[in-house]
Design an enzyme around this catalytic site. Structure first.
Site, PDB file in Angstrom:
ATOM      1  CE  LYS A 115      -7.483  -3.025 -10.990  1.00 56.81           C
ATOM      2  NZ  LYS A 115      -8.279  -2.092 -11.804  1.00 56.81           N
ATOM      3  CE  LYS A 197     -14.586 -12.461 -11.071  1.00 58.71           C
ATOM      4  NZ  LYS A 197     -14.898 -11.115 -10.567  1.00 58.71           N
ATOM      5  CE  LYS A 200      -8.655  -8.693 -19.775  1.00 57.83           C
ATOM      6  NZ  LYS A 200      -7.727  -7.748 -20.265  1.00 57.83           N
TER       7      LYS A 200
END
Ligand code: TRP
Length: 334
Positions: A115, A197, A200
């Protein structure tokens, strides 16, 4: 007397516009575990603040997520479904546990590294201590089991380490939680690049089935799914596209891979893709209908939110008070 059920805790960040992977990999499993365990399901809105949010959108998404939890089959009268930010004990225990967590441990967290790379302009302290808040979520409720995806296993490990460290100093305060990794459906891949994966935030909208996609879009996206040129429905590492579709089909229908291979023997990919698309659309239709009803019934949803926050507060306060006492904080005079 009936033996008390074990406690299950899980949650998702409040930002998710849920996609099929979240549903098949998490939510659907949770629904199946509801009878076996006493369940707490959080909407992790404090965790979501580690990334900058648009306040209005964030609030709206968090409400939608609550409705989706319920629409998918979590029962706000039997399970405890609540917002993390409504229970101040999460932040309070989080702080105390910060003082029992080493920077060396947090430095090893792969999600923090990922992140930080992705949000290089906002590497805040919350992102760094994210796993400690997650530990507080779980430990506050004395959870026995925590269903999590593979990407969260490291966070569960650090939760166990922190809890063990605390217990070694102060006695048995926390239950040491076990991870619960679902059997199938755990990893749903992108329909356009089955080595990635499903997400969204994928740029290609055909990669991802959103939980609120309508029937036509779902079927169209499955029709366009990337496969291979063998034209045999068969499971295998060399066939990531077809294997992904088989995973989806099998998770929903309960059929084994052999059964699916037999069902589509001698038939083309077109038939198979249509069958997968239809079974997904059929699975999501009642959830979508219930979701619309819930979103329209403000009073009912608000009442669930309130009552469940009360339940969560009541339960978690017991752990929090115990911790405060153990570490020697001065008792409040009431
Ligand atoms: N970090 C989890 C995720 O992104 C969400 C989460 C926060 C969580 N606290 C939790 C999951 C406690 C399980 C238990 O998926």
């Amino acid at each position: 007397m009936e033996k008390e059920k074990k406690i299950l805790y899980s949650g998702m960040q409040a930002t998710a516009t849920l996609q099929l992977g979240n549903y098949l990999g998490a939510l659907k499993n949770w629904v199946n575990l509801c009878d076996e365990y006493d369940c707490f399901f959080g909407i992790m809105d404090l965790h979501s603040l580690t990334v900058r949010q648009n306040p209005a959108e964030f609030r709206q998404n968090a409400r939608k997520l609550y409705a989706l939890y319920v629409a998918a089959g979590l029962d706000p009268e039997k399970n405890c479904i609540y917002y993390q930010s409504h229970v101040s004990g999460h932040a309070e225990l989080g702080w105390i546990l910060d003082c029992f967590t080493y920077m060396g441990e947090l430095n090893r967290m792969t999600q923090f590294k990922d992140k930080s790379a992705k949000h290089a302009d906002n590497i805040n302290a919350g992102l760094y201590t994210y796993p400690v808040l997650m530990a507080a979520d779980i430990l506050l409720y004395q959870a026995d089991v925590v269903p999590v995806g593979a990407d969260q296993k490291q966070h569960l490990e650090i939760t166990r380490d922190i809890a063990t460290r605390f217990n070694n100093i102060y006695g048995d305060v926390f239950t040491i939680p076990e991870p619960y990794i679902g059997k199938t459906g755990a990893r749903i891949m992108s329909l356009q690049d089955p080595t990635k994966k499903m997400s969204k935030s994928d740029e290609n909208i055909n990669s991802t089935i959103l939980l609120l996609d309508d029937r036509d879009s779902i079927i169209r996206k499955f029709k366009k799914a990337v496969t291979d040129s063998e034209a045999i429905v068969r499971y295998g590492d060399d066939k990531p596209g077809i294997s992904n579709l088989m995973n989806i089909y099998s998770t929903i229908t309960g059929k084994t891979n052999e059964e699916i291979e037999r069902e589509f023997e001698g038939r083309g990919y077109g038939d198979f893709k249509l069958a997968v698309g239809e079974c997904v659309a059929d699975e999501l239709a009642p959830i979508q209908k219930r979701y619309e009803e819930l979103m329209a019934d403000k009073a009912y949803l608000n009442n669930c939110i309130k009552e469940n926050a009360d339940k969560a507060r009541y339960f978690s306060n017991k752990t929090l008070r115990k911790v405060q006492k153990k570490v020697g904080l001065t008792e409040q005079i009431r």
